[in-house]
Design an enzyme around this catalytic site. Structure first.
Site, PDB file in Angstrom:
ATOM      1  N   LEU A   6     -47.228 -18.427 -28.679  1.00  0.00           N
ATOM      2  CA  LEU A   6     -45.975 -18.871 -28.068  1.00  0.00           C
ATOM      3  C   LEU A   6     -44.872 -17.938 -28.558  1.00  0.00           C
ATOM      4  O   LEU A   6     -44.536 -17.928 -29.737  1.00  0.00           O
ATOM      5  CB  LEU A   6     -45.699 -20.328 -28.458  1.00  0.00           C
ATOM      6  CG  LEU A   6     -46.848 -21.293 -28.119  1.00  0.00           C
ATOM      7  CD1 LEU A   6     -46.609 -22.676 -28.724  1.00  0.00           C
ATOM      8  CD2 LEU A   6     -47.068 -21.399 -26.604  1.00  0.00           C
ATOM      9  N   ASN A   7     -44.352 -17.129 -27.640  1.00  0.00           N
ATOM     10  CA  ASN A   7     -43.471 -16.018 -28.012  1.00  0.00           C
ATOM     11  C   ASN A   7     -42.138 -16.082 -27.261  1.00  0.00           C
ATOM     12  O   ASN A   7     -41.591 -15.074 -26.860  1.00  0.00           O
ATOM     13  CB  ASN A   7     -44.207 -14.688 -27.702  1.00  0.00           C
ATOM     14  CG  ASN A   7     -43.430 -13.467 -28.150  1.00  0.00           C
ATOM     15  OD1 ASN A   7     -42.889 -13.432 -29.247  1.00  0.00           O
ATOM     16  ND2 ASN A   7     -43.348 -12.462 -27.297  1.00  0.00           N
ATOM     17  N   GLN A  11     -42.765 -18.396 -19.453  1.00  0.00           N
ATOM     18  CA  GLN A  11     -42.572 -19.822 -19.232  1.00  0.00           C
ATOM     19  C   GLN A  11     -41.424 -19.981 -18.236  1.00  0.00           C
ATOM     20  O   GLN A  11     -40.726 -19.023 -17.919  1.00  0.00           O
ATOM     21  CB  GLN A  11     -42.307 -20.555 -20.544  1.00  0.00           C
ATOM     22  CG  GLN A  11     -41.028 -20.185 -21.259  1.00  0.00           C
ATOM     23  CD  GLN A  11     -40.937 -20.837 -22.636  1.00  0.00           C
ATOM     24  OE1 GLN A  11     -41.004 -20.151 -23.631  1.00  0.00           O
ATOM     25  NE2 GLN A  11     -40.771 -22.137 -22.695  1.00  0.00           N
ATOM     26  N   GLY A  54     -38.958 -25.413 -23.576  1.00  0.00           N
ATOM     27  CA  GLY A  54     -39.866 -25.814 -24.659  1.00  0.00           C
ATOM     28  C   GLY A  54     -41.297 -25.377 -24.377  1.00  0.00           C
ATOM     29  O   GLY A  54     -41.654 -25.041 -23.256  1.00  0.00           O
ATOM     30  N   HIS A  55     -42.141 -25.395 -25.434  1.00  0.00           N
ATOM     31  CA  HIS A  55     -43.499 -24.853 -25.243  1.00  0.00           C
ATOM     32  C   HIS A  55     -44.436 -25.793 -24.501  1.00  0.00           C
ATOM     33  O   HIS A  55     -45.541 -25.425 -24.135  1.00  0.00           O
ATOM     34  CB  HIS A  55     -44.114 -24.355 -26.553  1.00  0.00           C
ATOM     35  CG  HIS A  55     -43.862 -25.233 -27.743  1.00  0.00           C
ATOM     36  ND1 HIS A  55     -44.133 -26.582 -27.746  1.00  0.00           N
ATOM     37  CD2 HIS A  55     -43.369 -24.947 -28.972  1.00  0.00           C
ATOM     38  CE1 HIS A  55     -43.827 -27.089 -28.943  1.00  0.00           C
ATOM     39  NE2 HIS A  55     -43.354 -26.116 -29.701  1.00  0.00           N
ATOM     40  N   ILE A  91     -46.020 -17.941 -32.709  1.00  0.00           N
ATOM     41  CA  ILE A  91     -46.182 -16.574 -33.221  1.00  0.00           C
ATOM     42  C   ILE A  91     -45.616 -16.435 -34.630  1.00  0.00           C
ATOM     43  O   ILE A  91     -46.026 -15.550 -35.384  1.00  0.00           O
ATOM     44  CB  ILE A  91     -45.576 -15.523 -32.259  1.00  0.00           C
ATOM     45  CG1 ILE A  91     -46.112 -14.120 -32.612  1.00  0.00           C
ATOM     46  CG2 ILE A  91     -44.047 -15.560 -32.264  1.00  0.00           C
ATOM     47  CD1 ILE A  91     -46.458 -13.262 -31.470  1.00  0.00           C
ATOM     48  N   ASP A  92     -44.707 -17.342 -35.019  1.00  0.00           N
ATOM     49  CA  ASP A  92     -44.128 -17.215 -36.368  1.00  0.00           C
ATOM     50  C   ASP A  92     -44.918 -17.998 -37.425  1.00  0.00           C
ATOM     51  O   ASP A  92     -44.518 -18.071 -38.576  1.00  0.00           O
ATOM     52  CB  ASP A  92     -42.652 -17.633 -36.378  1.00  0.00           C
ATOM     53  CG  ASP A  92     -42.439 -19.107 -36.053  1.00  0.00           C
ATOM     54  OD1 ASP A  92     -43.442 -19.847 -35.905  1.00  0.00           O
ATOM     55  OD2 ASP A  92     -41.280 -19.532 -35.935  1.00  0.00           O
ATOM     56  N   LYS A 131     -39.467 -19.860 -40.509  1.00  0.00           N
ATOM     57  CA  LYS A 131     -38.326 -20.359 -39.734  1.00  0.00           C
ATOM     58  C   LYS A 131     -37.010 -19.876 -40.328  1.00  0.00           C
ATOM     59  O   LYS A 131     -36.014 -19.777 -39.653  1.00  0.00           O
ATOM     60  CB  LYS A 131     -38.316 -21.898 -39.711  1.00  0.00           C
ATOM     61  CG  LYS A 131     -39.583 -22.527 -39.158  1.00  0.00           C
ATOM     62  CD  LYS A 131     -39.696 -22.347 -37.664  1.00  0.00           C
ATOM     63  CE  LYS A 131     -40.957 -22.983 -37.100  1.00  0.00           C
ATOM     64  NZ  LYS A 131     -41.291 -22.468 -35.772  1.00  0.00           N
TER      65      LYS A 131
END
Length: 511
Positions: A116-117, A193, A224-225, A254-255, A398
């Site tokens: 998820l980027n 997305q 949102g994902h 991804i983080d 984060k």
């Protein structure tokens, strides 16, 4: 008699008010949806014909979210209906078997890795996608991900594809970056997305004047994902991978540097011992006091599902945060069966809880963003299970406090994966709190450390105010360094701070 005469009108008016206000609310909701549809039609009509079809699909998804938002009242769970997790709902990772090497090649041929980027690095003071922030040895999140997958493909002679879900914020920059991976043994696919209009909180109408997203980027947002499933389907990639004979995708942020492909979990999915294959697996890990706001797994209406803090009635928020009542939290490392994703999208049976995100724009306008979370789809799949994984699979970056940990000697790098130092006595990571005013932005944070301190024996670090660290500093146990307003503290090179509180003003000048 006088009493009853006086009471009668009160009773009647009392009965009339709720139904009147309910009718009024219903009418304004119907009106809001009708007016929104008119506005979306106007935006659509202003687009060139070749773009209308894709945007129409996205707007359809948005209208669905919006009408559900209008229909929903208050928290989406009834607290009393939450049940205990049934036996076997969460499997302990340590009980999983490790597949044999000759099997791994065939297993990996069934897998797609999705990252998820869609996020920007703005919260850490960086421009562009978060995935291009350097995290270690001048390598970015994206570099490390690519290294991991390339190493898998080389080691097991397979071809696991990497799929990036970008947003309109990150797509252009990501496309430029991935060109540098052209020569590697790795297939990279991207898709975007959806792009949804931000809604004015008062009028409930889109604030966008034109459909040109980049001319007024503040008027749009990625939803949102949870948007992954429909966007993946609309991109055509889902159908392509199913045709190739692939069966599962592994989805993660991804983080999260701990979210690497895990053979034991893949084996659990592809070769289940007793029952049918699970369509959905959520990796959870033990909750600590630092994770009390993270989503958790519950049993609800005979299905496993994700419970987020936003869905909890106010009077039960403390219960939700309790480590004893809810032992696990969601890492957002998810495994989903590809043909099951196809089924739920085609049936329209994805009904994830809506997260209402309130924002204030630079010009003072209050807007709402309607979002969903990717893990909330768990209840839409069959045979969902949780796997309680070691904390090492949850290493999100984060804030700069997370960056301090992953840049330190707590970890070494092996083929793009972070491995905790065997010298660390406990598998847990230290708790680090860095003051927002001086450490929140990556550039500022880096300027305050001549070199990253030795953290092998650190339990807890709090730093606040104008503080700098010299070279080769060691921090052990609990260390608190607080420079009051107007003061400055310079920790000298080579200093060892063990169970120390340093405050006031401290400047040691180099001679």
């Amino acid at each position: 008699m006088g009493d009853s005469v006086e009471a009668r009108p009160k009773i009647r008016s009392h009965q009339r008010t709720p139904s009147g206000s309910r009718d009024f609310k219903e009418a304004t909701k119907r009106d809001a949806l009708a007016r929104l549809e008119v506005e979306l039609e106007r935006l659509l009509a202003a687009l060139p014909e070749n773009k209308q079809m894709l945007v129409e699909k996205e707007f359809r998804g948005f209208k669905n979210l919006f009408s559900r938002f209008l229909a929903e009242q208050g928290p989406s769970v009834t607290w009393e209906k939450i049940e205990r997790l049934p036996e076997g709902a969460v499997i302990d990772y340590s009980t999983l078997k490790t597949p044999t090497t000759d099997n791994i090649h065939h297993m990996l041929d069934k897998l797609v890795v999705v990252k998820l980027n869609g996020g920007l690095g703005t919260s850490m003071g960086c421009k562009g996608p978060k995935s291009v922030i350097q995290v270690r040895n001048e390598l970015t999140f994206l570099d490390l991900t690519v290294q991991q997958i390339e190493h898998l493909n080389k080691t097991y002679k397979c071809n696991v594809p990497l799929v990036l879900m970008n947003s309109f914020n990150t797509d252009e920059d990501t496309q430029k970056v991935i060109r540098k991976y052209k020569g590697l043994k790795l297939e990279i696919h991207t898709f975007n997305q959806s792009c949804h209009p931000r809604i004015n909180r008062e009028s409930l109408l889109p604030i966008a004047m034109s459909p040109d997203v980049h001319s007024n980027i503040e008027a749009w947002y990625p939803p949102g994902h949870g948007d992954f499933y429909e966007s993946f389907y609309n991109s055509g990639l889902l159908q392509k991978f199913i045709k190739e004979g692939r069966t599962y995708c592994f989805i993660s942020n991804i983080d999260n540097l701990g979210a690497t492909v895990d053979m034991n979990i893949l084996d659990l999915l592809l070769n289940p011992e007793q029952k049918a294959q699970s369509e959905f697996v959520m990796e959870v890990t033990d909750k600590t006091r630092a994770d009390v706001k993270g989503g958790t797994l519950i049993q609800y209406e005979e299905k496993l599902r994700l419970l987020e803090i936003a869905q909890v009635p106010k009077e039960h928020v403390d219960d939700f945060k309790s480590v004893s009542q809810f032992k696990f939290f969601n890492t957002n490392n998810l495994w989903a069966k590809l043909d099951a994703i196809q089924r739920v999208v085609e049936r329209g049976s994805l009904n994830m809880e809506i997260i209402v995100n309130n924002k204030s724009l630079a010009d003072g306008v209050n807007v709402i963003q309607l979002e969903t979370a990717v893990g909330a789809a768990m209840k839409c799949f069959e045979g969902g299970i949780g796997v309680n994984v070691p904390r090492s699979r949850f290493l999100p970056v984060k804030k700069t406090s997370d960056l301090l940990l992953v840049m330190s000697n707590l970890y070494s790098l092996s083929h793009g994966s972070l491995v905790m130092s065997p010298q660390r006595m406990f598998p847990t990571t230290p708790l680090v709190k860095l003051g927002d005013n001086h450490f929140a932005k990556v550039k500022e944070f880096l300027n305050r450390f001549a070199t990253i301190p030795d953290l092998i024996e650190l339990d807890h670090l709090t730093v606040s105010g104008d503080v700098t660290f010299g070279r080769g500093v060691s921090l052990k146990g609990t260390v608190i360094v607080i420079a009051n307003h107007g003061d400055r503290i310079d920790i000298p090179s080579g200093a060892l701070l063990e169970n120390k509180i340093v405050s006031g003003n401290l400047r040691i000048l180099d001679h």
